[in-house]
Design an enzyme around this catalytic site. Structure first.
Site, PDB file in Angstrom:
ATOM      1  N   ASP A 237     100.179  34.823 -68.399  1.00  0.00           N
ATOM      2  CA  ASP A 237     101.016  34.614 -67.220  1.00  0.00           C
ATOM      3  C   ASP A 237     102.207  35.567 -67.365  1.00  0.00           C
ATOM      4  O   ASP A 237     102.512  36.048 -68.466  1.00  0.00           O
ATOM      5  CB  ASP A 237     101.468  33.151 -67.084  1.00  0.00           C
TER       6      ASP A 237
HETATM    7  C1  BGC Z   1     102.857  32.461 -61.932  1.00  0.00           C
HETATM    8  C2  BGC Z   1     101.429  32.961 -61.818  1.00  0.00           C
HETATM    9  C3  BGC Z   1     101.390  34.253 -61.044  1.00  0.00           C
HETATM   10  C4  BGC Z   1     102.321  35.251 -61.712  1.00  0.00           C
HETATM   11  C5  BGC Z   1     102.363  36.585 -60.989  1.00  0.00           C
HETATM   12  C6  BGC Z   1     103.810  33.530 -62.441  1.00  0.00           C
HETATM   13  O1  BGC Z   1     105.114  33.097 -62.316  1.00  0.00           O
HETATM   14  O2  BGC Z   1     102.912  31.338 -62.777  1.00  0.00           O
HETATM   15  O3  BGC Z   1     100.626  31.999 -61.180  1.00  0.00           O
HETATM   16  O4  BGC Z   1     100.085  34.730 -60.955  1.00  0.00           O
HETATM   17  O5  BGC Z   1     103.633  34.739 -61.730  1.00  0.00           O
HETATM   18  O6  BGC Z   1     102.983  36.470 -59.753  1.00  0.00           O
END
Ligand code: BGC
Length: 814
Positions: A237
């Protein structure tokens, strides 16, 4: 076979191409490939014919690398809505559309679906996940993944694992028992890996049982890859990768976003220092190259899909999913569909529809059909009136209607170095997406400048969303020239998801344009983990007296045959980065509904929220329709369903009840730890164990016809259920099969969902639903042997319309 990619000739050709490409790369190139080059992509390696792999959120649309209204996307209904259809085939069709959107935007891999569970209704990102039940989540998720990948685009099933709440999400240590982990939280991931072979997985921010997920060798290398045979890529993530050695050894292939990550140069160095084996790096590179080969980013070999599926009409599909997802939870005296007559439409969200949840899941549709738009188009002229009633949004919103803005970029000397149109007041630019001539080194300020033409006279509020240095000028007066500081919880996405602050309240005249300007001094340190400029000009119309607005709505309701009240949550309630504090509808909406219902017995309430809210007035109104976040065509779908052109098709994917009765409410860690003390009992499993009655049970949902359940026949582990449409019109019924066990044995819920199937039939006709009961429904995780164990004996098969509306039973012996 564990850990081996597919064995078809095409799979073998791709594996050979991957090996050949890997063999040509030196250590530095390999380490570079595993590290984001910017916020959304990996570096190209022309020496092996590898193009830059581009990723994008997900899940209800494909945002692409641009984060703004100038690059619109189809916005489908929220994941909770998709799950409410109980239709994996419809989820597959949604996936096909998303693949088409991804290809249109040059995206190779979608950062979706989200298959964490609705452990507690307080989870802030609840709207972005499917259900409280692992089987339903897995079935919808598998449909979605197959659909996207049938279009040649990768998926990234997230967030692996137990990212079920948002409080302290970067650091929380979730303490989850082994059975709960296997039977609940890992189960949807396992089902999707088995049935849809996803090309990617995203490891979560959080820690599970003491190990942060990006470093979780056991769950990633041993369980996901070893036991289940997952052969895709594993991406962190965003900013979750924190340790070069522990991450690569924990099975993390890609650290995002870039350019500053723990991979790249630090990873090459770790190999040179002897802290990491080069073969470990090779394994990760192989996974990335395999992804590239599948999506067509590795030139030397044919991609997994050479002929993309037929073109899908995104608007039509968004509308179909929405009406299939709406859950009619109450319909006294057949209040719906609407009878001919006048309709008073009430509620701020009826005009300014909230069609999607906040956070990284946000996309920017090119149009939004509000309930007011939808009903205006569908009802005879002169039969519809509209009143705001109560506005749940007490905050400023991103500048939009009445604004004509552009963005002007200047260097440190004040020289203009680039400009770009800004259709809304929001700037969200990554450094690969700056206007021509602008780089993060020459960019000093961005000015959002233009005019605002008020439609209403009075006190208008202007404000700023974002952190850093800002100057705000309205109509020649500078109202703010200072620094907005971030919240101190350390979430890297605060600047994206935080609320706007009000700074100016000029009196304006309707129809008379004024000049507005918001200048931001851009501060992108060299060592920032990722380079994104994000801020917004915010605005709020003059506020009317709240009592007056409710009184006006009551008058409108009194004079109409039917009152339709749309109530909603706001972005402050359901978004990313924080959990919910309660399940109340914000503002004075409960009061509004009660007042309208008292004035008109024929009051229909439409609940526009992504996840459960309390409905304290539910027995005082004629009908309650849950519309979720219905996507860009939500208002059109609502008109379809209210007028009776279509029946609402949804069934609850999650129990709706009051917070006081909800069994699992702990989402705030103590001393960094969040023990999942409820163990196996979340959702309906917990409500039943606690002996509490929710407002509306799991699986519940009414259509516009009636069904008689005639018989159930068990053939091996297949349940064949005959149902008859005993009503007046054609319909669709979701036949749900639960298992219950009375004999002694391991602790299990009173009953659990084992399978479901839907049938369609005309009035008077019968149909057979064939429900396969998977072996896993009869198994539990045996902690003593670390394996699944079939619990032999007799089970009751409960054929039901919802977990509590049992229609037929049978017995099965395994
Ligand atoms: C989220 C993810 C997301 C990523 C990119 C993170 O803060 O938890 O679900 O894909 O950001 O935007």
């Amino acid at each position: 076979m564990a850990g081996t990619p597919g064995t078809s000739p095409a799979d073998q050709a791709r594996e050979a191409a991957v090996e050949a490409a890997l063999g040509k790369l030196d250590l530095d190139a390999k380490a570079r490939l595993l590290s984001g080059q910017d916020v959304w992509s990996l570096p190209a390696l022309p020496e092996i014919g590898l193009r830059s792999l581009v990723m994008s959120d997900g899940p209800i649309g494909v945002r692409g690398v641009r984060w703004g209204a100038d690059d619109p996307s189809i916005a489908l209904p929220s994941p909770t809505a998709l799950a409410a259809t109980w239709d994996p085939e419809l989820a597959r069709r949604a996936g096909v559309l998303l693949a088409q959107e991804a290809r249109r935007k040059g995206v190779h891999v979608l950062l979706a679906p989200t298959v964490n569970l609705h452990r507690s209704p307080l989870g802030g990102r609840h709207f972005e996940a499917y259900s409280e039940d692992p089987y339903l989540t897995g079935a919808i998720g598998a449909g979605y993944v197959s659909g996207v990948q049938s279009g040649g685009v990768g998926t990234t099933v997230k967030h692996f694992v137990a990212n079920d709440a948002e409080t302290d999400r970067l650091t929380v240590n979730n303490l989850v028992g082994e059975r709960a982990l296997r039977e609940l939280y890992l189960a949807p991931f396992e089902m999707i890996v088995e049935n849809a072979r996803p090309w990617g997985i995203m490891t979560a921010y959080n820690t599970v049982n003491g190990t942060t997920m990006t470093e979780h060798h056991h769950l990633v290398n041993e369980v996901l890859r070893g036991e289940w045979g997952f052969d895709g890529y594993n991406v962190s993530d965003w900013t979750a990768a924190r340790s070069t050695v522990a991450d690569i050894e924990g099975g993390l292939d890609v650290a995002m976003p870039g350019p500053q990550t723990v991979y790249g140069a630090p990873l090459a160095q770790a190999v040179r220092d002897g802290r990491v084996e080069e073969t470990t790096v090779d394994t990760a590179v192989r996974n990335v190259l395999r992804l590239a080969a599948r999506v067509g980013a590795l030139e030397s070999v044919e991609p997994a899909v050479t002929e993309p599926p037929r073109t899908v009409d995104g608007e039509a599909l968004a509308r179909e999913i929405a009406r299939r997802a709406f859950v009619l939870v109450r319909n006294e005296n057949n209040a719906l569909p609407l009878k001919p007559g006048t309709v008073a439409l009430i509620g701020a969200a009826a005009r300014e529809a909230r069609v999607l949840g906040g956070g990284s899941a946000t996309v920017f549709p090119s149009r939004i059909v509000s309930p007011l738009d939808g009903l205006t188009a569908a009802l005879p002229e002169g039969s519809l009136s509209y009143a705001v009633g109560a506005d749940p949004d007490t905050e400023l919103a991103v500048a939009d209607k009445g604004f004509e803005l552009r963005a002007v970029c200047r260097d440190a000397d004040g020289t203009v170095i680039g400009t770009r149109g800004a259709s809304g007041g929001q700037i969200q630019w990554t450094d690969s997406d700056f206007p021509d001539g602008v780089t993060h080194t020459n960019l000093h300020t961005i000015e959002l400048t233009g005019t605002f033409t008020p439609s209403a006279a009075g006190t208008h509020t202007f404000g700023i969303k974002g952190t850093g240095s800002f100057t705000l000028t309205v109509d020649g007066t500078t109202h703010y020239d200072d620094i907005q500081r971030p919240a101190d919880d350390g979430d890297p996405f605060d600047a994206f998801f935080g609320g706007p602050a009000p700074h100016a309240q000029p009196e304006l005249t309707a129809g008379e344009p004024v000049e507005v300007s918001l200048t931001h001094v851009v501060d992108l340190p060299e060592d920032a983990p990722f380079k994104v400029v994000t801020f917004a000009l915010a605005h709020q119309e003059p506020q009317r007296d709240a009592d007056e607005l409710i009184a006006e709505a009551v008058e409108a309701a009194r004079g109409a045959d039917t009152a339709v009240v749309v109530v909603a949550t706001t972005e402050r309630v359901e978004s990313e980065g924080f959990d919910r504090k309660n399940l109340d509808l914000p503002g004075r909406q409960d009061e509004l509904v009660r007042a309208v219902a008292a004035a008109n017995p024929n009051t229909v309430v439409v609940v526009n929220s992504g996840s459960p809210v309390e409905l304290p007035w539910r027995d005082e109104v004629a009908a309650v329709l849950l519309s979720w976040f219905p996507g860009q065509e939500g208002g059109a779908a609502l008109a379809d369903v209210l007028t009776g052109a279509y029946e609402p098709g949804g069934r609850l994917p999650t129990t709706w009840g009051s917070l006081a009765d909800a069994p699992v409410t702990q989402v705030v860690p103590e001393d960094g730890e969040l023990p999942y003390t409820e163990d196996l009992f979340i959702g309906y499993r917990a409500w039943e164990k606690a002996g509490r009655t929710p407002s509306y049970p799991f699986g519940h949902g009414l259509g516009y016809t009636d069904w008689t359940y005639e018989s159930v026949e068990i053939d091996g582990t297949t349940a064949k259920v005959r149902v008859r449409n005993s009503g007046q019109r054609a319909g669709r019924e979701v036949v749900q099969v639960y298992l219950a066990r009375s004999e002694a044995g391991p602790d299990r819920p009173a009953r659990w969902l084992a399978g479901f199937a839907a049938v369609e039939a005309g009035p008077g006709e019968s149909a057979e639903a064939v429900v396969e009961l998977p072996r896993r429904a009869f198994e539990v995780w045996d902690e003593a042997t670390d394996s699944w164990s079939l619990v032999k004996g007799s089970y009751e098969i409960q054929v039901s319309r919802s977990i509590t509306d049992r229609r037929l039973t049978a017995t099965i012996n395994v």
